[in-house]
Design a protein around this motif. Structure first.
Motif, PDB file in Angstrom:
ATOM      1  N   ASN A  67       0.885  -1.166   0.000  1.00  0.00           N
ATOM      2  CA  ASN A  67       0.000   0.000   0.000  1.00  0.00           C
ATOM      3  C   ASN A  67       0.921   1.214   0.000  1.00  0.00           C
ATOM      4  O   ASN A  67       1.459   1.604   1.039  1.00  0.00           O
ATOM      5  N   HIS A  73       0.111   7.545  -6.602  1.00  0.00           N
ATOM      6  CA  HIS A  73      -0.361   8.451  -7.652  1.00  0.00           C
ATOM      7  C   HIS A  73       0.742   9.350  -8.200  1.00  0.00           C
ATOM      8  O   HIS A  73       0.474  10.213  -9.032  1.00  0.00           O
ATOM      9  N   HIS A  93      -5.296  -0.960  -1.675  1.00  0.00           N
ATOM     10  CA  HIS A  93      -5.815   0.302  -1.120  1.00  0.00           C
ATOM     11  C   HIS A  93      -7.050   0.001  -0.304  1.00  0.00           C
ATOM     12  O   HIS A  93      -7.943  -0.719  -0.783  1.00  0.00           O
ATOM     13  N   LEU A  94      -7.119   0.557   0.883  1.00  0.00           N
ATOM     14  CA  LEU A  94      -8.301   0.354   1.722  1.00  0.00           C
ATOM     15  C   LEU A  94      -9.537   0.961   1.070  1.00  0.00           C
ATOM     16  O   LEU A  94     -10.607   0.367   1.048  1.00  0.00           O
ATOM     17  N   SER A  95      -9.359   2.164   0.553  1.00  0.00           N
ATOM     18  CA  SER A  95     -10.477   2.839  -0.103  1.00  0.00           C
ATOM     19  C   SER A  95     -10.519   2.423  -1.574  1.00  0.00           C
ATOM     20  O   SER A  95      -9.525   1.944  -2.123  1.00  0.00           O
ATOM     21  N   ARG A 104      -6.651  10.576  -7.506  1.00  0.00           N
ATOM     22  CA  ARG A 104      -6.391   9.274  -6.871  1.00  0.00           C
ATOM     23  C   ARG A 104      -6.747   8.110  -7.788  1.00  0.00           C
ATOM     24  O   ARG A 104      -6.511   6.956  -7.469  1.00  0.00           O
TER      25      ARG A 104
HETATM   26  C1  DQA Z   1      -4.754   4.744   0.098  1.00  0.00           C
HETATM   27  C2  DQA Z   1      -5.328   5.650  -0.992  1.00  0.00           C
HETATM   28  C3  DQA Z   1      -4.371   6.775  -1.310  1.00  0.00           C
HETATM   29  O1  DQA Z   1      -4.945   7.629  -2.289  1.00  0.00           O
HETATM   30  C4  DQA Z   1      -4.082   7.609  -0.080  1.00  0.00           C
HETATM   31  O2  DQA Z   1      -3.129   8.600  -0.370  1.00  0.00           O
HETATM   32  C5  DQA Z   1      -3.681   6.790   1.080  1.00  0.00           C
HETATM   33  C6  DQA Z   1      -4.392   5.547   1.345  1.00  0.00           C
HETATM   34  C7  DQA Z   1      -5.755   3.648   0.544  1.00  0.00           C
HETATM   35  O3  DQA Z   1      -5.314   2.706   1.190  1.00  0.00           O
HETATM   36  O4  DQA Z   1      -6.954   3.765   0.268  1.00  0.00           O
HETATM   37  O5  DQA Z   1      -2.808   7.165   1.859  1.00  0.00           O
HETATM   38  O6  DQA Z   1      -3.601   4.078  -0.414  1.00  0.00           O
END
Ligand code: DQA
Length: 138
Positions: A67, A73, A93-95, A104
């Motif tokens: 992650n 990005h 990615h969690l999201s 993103r």
């Molecule tokens: C992330 C998504 C990225 O855009 C963000 O900068 C993060 C977390 C995620 O795990 O959803 O730091 O990688």
């Protein structure tokens, strides 16, 4: 099988950071539980250079779950490091980055990874380990 879960900047704050996006479960507690089921080392690193060094020095492991946080990005350097090694890397990615702001939606590293898992909260780590196990049995 032995794995590395490598996290970029701000991921050590999951649990308190932007709970409406990332949930309120503490990432350290989650990963501690995951370690009961897998032989996995966990690292958190804020520096892009250190992330590159860790990726390039990955040897004798069966896969990396990465992650890269915001570097996802922006970082050609991390993409190049992934391309330089033989160890498979799964981007997580969690999201769901495709459901978020336009900046993103682009991942510089996706093309160099075996695959990507995005949007399932902390369970992306477990899903990525399952996918690394699956490809190793092919
Ligand atoms: C992330 C998504 C990225 O855009 C963000 O900068 C993060 C977390 C995620 O795990 O959803 O730091 O990688």
């Amino acid at each position: 099988m032995k794995f590395l879960i490598l996290n970029g900047p701000n991921l050590d704050q999951i649990g308190t950071r932007e709970q409406s996006v990332y949930g309120n479960e503490n990432i350290h507690d989650y990963l501690k539980r995951l370690k009961q089921d897998y032989d996995v080392e966990v690292a958190f690193e804020s520096s892009e250079a250190t992330l590159v060094e860790i990726i390039l020095s990955a040897q004798d492991i069966d896969g990396i779950v990465l992650n890269a946080g915001a570097y996802t990005h922006t970082s050609l350097a991390i993409a190049d490091a992934i391309a330089a090694i033989q160890v498979p890397v799964v981007e997580v990615h969690l999201s769901n980055i495709y459901a978020r702001a336009f900046y993103r939606k682009t991942s510089y590293i996706a093309e160099k990874c075996k695959g990507s898992i995005s949007g399932f909260g902390l369970d992306v780590y477990r899903l990525a380990l399952l996918s690394l196990e699956a490809i190793s049995n092919r």
